[in-house]
Design an enzyme around this catalytic site. Structure first.
Site, short mmCIF file in Angstrom:
data_model
loop_
_atom_site.label_atom_id
_atom_site.label_comp_id
_atom_site.label_asym_id
_atom_site.label_seq_id
_atom_site.Cartn_x
_atom_site.Cartn_y
_atom_site.Cartn_z
CG ASP B 309 -2.08 -0.89 1.07
OD1 ASP B 309 -2.55 -0.99 -0.09
OD2 ASP B 309 -2.52 -1.49 2.05
CD GLU B 350 -1.60 15.38 9.63
OE1 GLU B 350 -1.24 15.32 10.83
OE2 GLU B 350 -2.43 14.60 9.13
CG PHE B 376 -9.23 19.38 15.17
CD1 PHE B 376 -9.29 19.95 13.90
CD2 PHE B 376 -9.87 18.16 15.39
CE1 PHE B 376 -9.95 19.31 12.87
CE2 PHE B 376 -10.53 17.52 14.35
CZ PHE B 376 -10.57 18.10 13.10
CB ALA B 378 -15.36 15.95 16.13
CD GLU B 379 -20.12 19.54 18.01
OE1 GLU B 379 -21.26 19.91 18.25
OE2 GLU B 379 -19.29 19.22 18.89
CG MET B 382 -12.06 25.34 11.20
SD MET B 382 -12.52 27.08 11.08
CE MET B 382 -13.45 27.33 12.57
CE LYS B 394 -3.08 23.24 10.77
NZ LYS B 394 -2.82 23.07 12.16
#
Lengths: 548, 688
Positions: B309, B350, B376, B378-379, B382, B394
């Site tokens: 992969d 990242e 950050f 989940a909702e 950003m 970001k």
């Protein structure tokens, strides 16, 4: 002089191999059925459709069985024969059992002397016919194995047999017989017999059964140096060329040449060894205060070179024709023929049989060496698994086992005693050689070993040595047909294997390294099986100046 | 199965550094090697069975005083024949012991992950039962496969999917399944465990190592046939020697014949064969790979094609910032600075890579004024920072657009085309905004791991073709394939196309290995000749494959292939060595037997005494030396059998030449030296 002859011989052989080998490859791959072939197949009521390995093997066995019965009938009815100018009777039943088994198995072991026991009809219609067809059977089995390895249908035994006799053996024999006759080899139905016609196929088919008792040492079979050269070439021509045929049929000439290289290397070493051994003095000569080469039992017209070369050619191939008395070779000079037999007649070997035996060794080498490159072993892309290895091991070990068992029986039971001529290590060598030769279907002998006694020519009042005749006959039959059936089973197994393309990680089987591995395998298997026995015969004699 | 270890502290496999035999392995092994003298056990190994029968017969001969051998000689031979069998048993027992110890170590390691139950108590992850409910908060590893029953969280599933972008897992709906070993990045979830405890692959593995379920592999069977054939021949050789010797007027005692037989039959490889097989599996365990059959280990040596992969194997998987693309009217450096500030608190790879890339613009870390990090969720999808009165964010393109619009701004129309372009090239775009203004886009790109090209070069030398499998489009795939140096690639791969590819390769006679994890991969894993499942993979995938990688490290495949090759090489090398040894043994024993055969009148030595090339002291010392050598070579070779013959990635012919030289020629020469040395002790020191 001897050395020059040896070099020229090798050069001529090398030139023949691609020519004859390429021709045979065309014979066995050609789709075209010529009218003569079609006629023969029609007479045999055979459809030239490919057979399974079992039907192929059954055909081989059936054909050989019918051959056996027919030949036995011929040899036992000599009084009724035409072309029996000397009015010979038939040989005894036990001798006939041995002789028939001998010629049907391409061995041509002879407990009899041809000029004192056989009618010309027996020689022509009986033995000569078997010289052709038993040789052809060996080639057909090889061709089936090659086709299996090449993933082709195995072919049809009857068609292959027909092609071998008509396109390979007969044409060369006709030319060869005329050539020999031109040099003085006898060809007559009244005096001395039809020799030339039988002489050529005796050698070309690696049969070896002489028209006369002393075989190719007799001037009427082998009159001069030139015929000696031609006859040696005849013995090696087909076995050597088949390596090229093999390369062509599996689609890689390099594979063929590699196998040739393996055979040729061992062959040359043998020739040099015999030449050196026979160039030296024997203990008997020393005792008598003589110097120079051992010329006892040799024909002066062939000399040491022509004899040494012949000795190795006839035992490396399974011919067994002789142009000197093996019984009179030096210890080491006699060891080399035995070693050739001990290698299972794989160094060129018999027509067909030699190469299939060598291919079994190649597969064994692949199996051992293949692991050492980190892959499960494969040959020409085909994996060697339990079934293949079982067949290879059985086929390769059957003959050595047979030799050891029969030799032990002959020595251990005491029944072999009456056959032995000399005492001490020479007597041991006679016995060992007899069963090595018969099990490997060679047919040469340390001539002291006896299986037939007749007070005078013509078989009247003659006695066979029943034990030697029967044990020998059985040995030849087992030594012939067990490996053949196993080889054909292997052909069947290989045919159904999918070939993987070769990569960098695949062990190449066309390199000098692999050839070296194969030589090592042949030598080690042969040495490990027979070293103790060889020590007690020829090696003892080679290491001492004692007379026994 | 539960997670093995914290991803940050990957269990470093106990490689060969560990000494071969610790006392806790050695002592039980000695006990086991005596138990294995049971003839019913020996019957499984024809070579060693013959040795044991020989040992029994020589013992009887020694006890009864048969033949003319001195008693001390028969007794010595009998003892060493028994030792030969014991040494063989010991080799097998040692291999088993090491495998067992290794598996036990793995088992204990597994319990180091603890799970927090809903009531606040903690249990070992391995003790979790189906139906247990656990709480997992940001930064923790989910202890087992299960279903989210409460909450929503972003989860890093890169360990199983190779995709670095976090995924959202929430209760209800089709995003509720979580996998053991994955990590919660934000928020808190409550998970109900759905997997059965205790049915681990480890248990199966231990059974395989311990012999109860151990079956001979195809190649072992084939090799055993060869060894049995050789044994049969030597049996006949030795039996035939009796009448041969009689004819020559030489007496050979039963003890001597049995000694010769044992010396000739391939005891060395016969003794080590099963140890080699077990050790091969053990070496895999050391690399945290569980093989579910010996056959699979063997097959891995034959692999012609590796399907790898792209993400996580060839590339880092965790995407790295490669480029800043500013919007019109924005300076690149301005974008870089904003991106860096917005990423300061972002601990994901990242985020860190954005900081690193920004540094190249000469932007250094500095004192921040009043600031507050925005994590950050989940909702919001950003993250960012409120700094000096401006709000830097970001995040995914649409999330940023929503943010900018919420601030009363308007996203420039160039934004969408930049986002699309980066996506098309196989990258991941992250938009950056300051208050109502979109500054630009960060281009996150997958980068090829360092050293991969060299690895593939090695594989090529071994004759193995690598095929990169990726969901990327052809253009992107081709670019990465070229960069990584793989031989071929499958772009826009779907499970069906992957399966198709494997079938095609197999139809051409090639053996295919692959790694996989998802349910999607199960058919391909089952089709592949060697299917390595990630430990984090689904149950279906694990059932389909024939090996499990506990580290879930897709590069492992390369090591697995090496272990397979090493296993086969070791087998072949020791077989060659064993057979080559026989020549020297013949030269020790045969001259001893035939020392006086055909001796001239008045002489004690016959012609064959000249073959005593090693100049061994007496016939008895020669035979004893050969038998002692034959026995002690087994324990001496145990380290090679267990560690495996050194394997160097090289072409087949070079490997063959090298191993033939070491084990073939070496096997011819070594016993000449060894037997002579032993004879110096046996004859010169002990007076035999």
């Amino acid at each position: 002089m001897g050395v020059v002859q040896i070099i020229v011989f090798c050069a001529v052989l090398l030139a023949i191999v691609p020519l004859l080998g390429g021709y045979m490859a065309r014979v066995y791959t050609s789709e075209r059925i010529r009218p003569v072939e079609r006629l023969v197949l029609k007479l045999l009521r055979v459809e030239p459709a490919s057979q399974t390995w079992k039907t192929y093997a059954a055909s081989v066995v059936l054909f050989s069985l019918v051959s056996w019965l027919l030949l036995y009938l011929i040899l036992r009815t000599q009084t009724a024969h035409p072309f029996n100018p000397n009015g010979f009777n038939s040989g005894t039943w036990d001798l006939s059992f041995n002789t028939v088994s001998s010629f049907v198995t391409n061995t041509n072991w002879q407990f009899y002397g041809g000029e004192t026991t056989l009618s010309y009809f027996s020689q022509m219609a009986g033995l000569a016919v078997q010289n052709f067809v038993s040789a052809a059977v060996g080639i057909t089995v090889l061709i089936a194995l090659i086709r299996g390895i090449a993933s082709k249908p195995l072919g049809n035994f009857w068609q292959d047999l027909t092609r071998t006799v008509m396109y390979v053996l007969l044409p060369i024999s006709v030319v060869g017989a005329l050539l020999l006759a031109s040099q003085g080899v006898v060809q007559s139905l009244s005096d001395w017999g039809p020799v030339a016609s039988q002489e050529i196929i005796k050698l070309l088919g690696t049969n070896g059964g002489g028209f006369f008792n002393v075989n190719s040492a007799f001037p009427y079979e082998n009159p001069n140096g030139f015929t000696n050269f031609v006859e040696m070439l005849a013995m090696l021509a087909i076995p050597a060329s088949l390596t090229y045929t093999y390369g062509r049929m599996v689609g890689s000439r390099r594979q063929g040449w590699t196998v040739f290289g393996v055979m040729f290397t061992v062959f040359v070493i043998g020739v040099v060894a015999v030449y050196l051994a026979e160039s030296s003095v024997t203990p008997a000569q020393q005792a008598a205060g003589l110097t120079g080469a051992n010329l006892e039992g040799k024909e002066l017209r062939f000399g040491t070179g022509g004899t040494a070369l012949w000795t190795v050619v006839t035992t490396a191939t399974s011919t067994g024709a002789v142009n000197a008395a093996f019984e009179s070779l030096t210890g080491i000079g006699g060891l080399i023929p035995m070693v050739n037999l001990g290698f299972g007649e794989s160094i060129f070997g018999g027509v067909g049989t030699g190469l299939y035996t060598m291919l079994l060794y190649v597969l064994l080498a692949v199996f051992i060496g293949g692991l050492m490159v980190g892959r499960t072993p494969e040959y020409l892309g085909k994996k060697l698994e339990a079934r293949e290895i079982k067949l290879v091991v059985l086929a390769l070990l059957a003959t050595p086992l047979l030799v050891l068992v029969t030799t032990s029986l002959a020595l251990g039971t005491g029944h072999g005693g009456p056959s032995i001529y000399a005492s001490g290590p020479q007597g041991f060598s006679e016995t060992l050689y007899a069963y090595l030769s018969q099990a490997n279907n060679n047919g040469s002998a340390f001539a002291g070993y006896t299986g037939y006694l007749q007070p005078e020519a013509g078989n009247l009042g003659a006695n066979g040595v029943t034990f030697a005749d029967l044990l020998g006959g059985l040995t030849m039959l087992i030594g012939r047909f067990v490996p053949i059936v196993l080889t054909l089973a292997l052909a069947g197994a290989m045919r159904n294997k999918r070939a993987a393309p070769a990569g960098l990680g695949t062990m190449r089987t066309d390199t000098p390294t692999f050839a070296g591995l194969t030589v090592g395998t042949v030598v080690i298997v042969g040495a490990l099986t027979f070293l103790p026995a060889f020590l007690l015969g020829p090696v003892v004699q080679g290491l001492t100046t004692q007379l026994f | 199965m539960t997670a093995i270890a914290e991803p940050e502290t990957p269990q470093s496999p106990q490689r060969e550094s560990r000494s071969l035999f610790t006392p806790d392995i050695l002592w039980p092994a000695i006990g086991a090697s005596l138990e294995k003298l049971d003839p019913r056990v020996q019957l499984r190994n024809p070579v060693m069975f013959v040795v044991e029968v020989g040992a029994v017969m020589t013992t009887l001969a020694a006890a009864a005083g048969w033949g003319e051998d001195p008693r001390w000689f028969s007794v010595t031979i009998a003892i060493w024949l028994w030792l030969t069998v014991v040494f063989a048993n010991l080799a097998e027992a040692l291999a088993e012991g090491r495998g067992r110890a290794q598996a036990a170590a793995l088992r204990s390691m597994r319990t180091t992950t603890t799970a927090k139950l809903q009531d606040g108590s903690e249990v070992a992850a391995s003790d979790l039962a189906k139906g247990d409910v656990v709480v997992v908060v940001a930064g923790e590893v989910i202890p087992g496969d299960g279903t989210v029953i409460e909450g929503i969280a972003s989860v890093d599933e890169s360990a199983i999917t190779g995709e670095s972008a976090p995924v959202i897992r929430e209760s209800g709906g089709d995003r509720s399944a979580v996998t053991g070993g994955t990590r919660v990045l934000s928020d808190r979830i409550v998970v109900e465990i759905t997997q059965e405890p205790g049915k681990s692959f480890l248990d199966r593995m231990i059974n395989l190592v311990e012999g109860a379920e151990r079956r001979k592999t195809p190649n072992e069977i084939a090799l055993n046939i060869l060894l049995a054939g050789l044994t049969l021949v030597f049996l006949v050789v030795v039996v035939a020697l009796r009448p041969f010797a009689d004819f020559a007027g030489t007496d050979v005692s039963l003890t001597t014949l049995i000694a010769l037989l044992v010396a000739l039959i391939p005891t060395t490889i016969g003794a080590l064969l099963s140890a080699i097989g077990i050790a091969g599996m053990d070496r895999l365990v050391r690399r945290n790979v569980l093989a579910l059959s010996g056959r699979a280990v063997e097959a891995s040596g034959d692999v012609d094609v590796l399907l790898l992969d792209k993400t996580g194997t060839i590339t880092l998987g965790n995407r790295q910032a490669a480029e800043f693309v500013p919007m019109p009217g924005v300076e690149e450096i301005e974008l870089a600075e904003a991106a860096q500030l917005a990423s300061l608190a972002d601990e994901t790879p990242e985020g860190r890579s954005v900081v690193v890339l920004a540094k190249r613009y000469g932007i250094r870390e500095r004192e921040l004024g009043t600031h507050e990090f925005v994590p950050f969720t989940a909702e919001s999808r950003m993250s960012g920072i409120d700094h000096d009165g401006s709000r830097l964010r970001k995040g995914a393109g649409e999330a940023i657009v929503r943010f900018v619009e919420g601030e009363g701004g308007q996203a420039p129309h160039e934004l969408q085309s930049v986002l699309d372009k980066i996506s098309r090239e196989g990258g991941t775009p992250l938009a950056v905004a300051r208050d109502a203004q979109v500054l630009g886009v960060i281009h996150l790109k997958d980068t090829v791991k360092e050293g991969m090209a060299a690895r593939f070069e090695q594989l090529r030398a071994m004759g193995i073709r690598t095929i990169m499998v990726t969901g990327d489009n052809r253009l992107t795939a081709a670019k990465i394939a070229e960069e990584a140096g793989v031989d071929d690639f499958l772009a826009e791969a779907t499970p069906e196309r992957k399966l198709q590819l494997i079938k095609e390769e197999q139809a051409n006679g090639r053996l295919v290995a692959m790694t996989g994890d998802g349910t999607n991969d199960a058919p391909a894993l089952a089709q592949a000749d060697v299917g390595v499942t990630m430990n984090t993979g689904t149950q279906a995938a694990r059932e389909a494959g024939n090996m499990v990688d506990l580290d879930s490290n897709p590069t492992k495949l390369i090591e697995i292939v090496e272990v397979g090759k090493q296993l086969l090489i070791t087998r072949g090398a020791l077989t060659t060595f064993s057979i080559a040894n026989d020549i020297a043994k013949y030269f020790a024993i045969l001259p001893a037997i035939f020392v006086s055969t055909y001796a001239a009148a008045g002489e004690s030595e016959g012609p064959l005494a000249q073959l005593n090339l090693m100049d061994l002291g007496t016939p008895q010392s020669a035979i004893i030396s050969a038998i002692v050598f034959n026995a002690i070579v087994i324990p001496l070779l145990v380290p090679i059998a267990l560690r495996g013959v050194k394997y160097k990635a090289a072409g087949a012919t070079a490997l063959l030449r090298r191993n033939l030289l070491i084990y073939g020629v070496g096997g011819l020469v070594a016993p000449f030296v060894g037997i002579k040395l032993i004879d110096l002790i046996v004859h010169n020191l002990l007076g035999a």
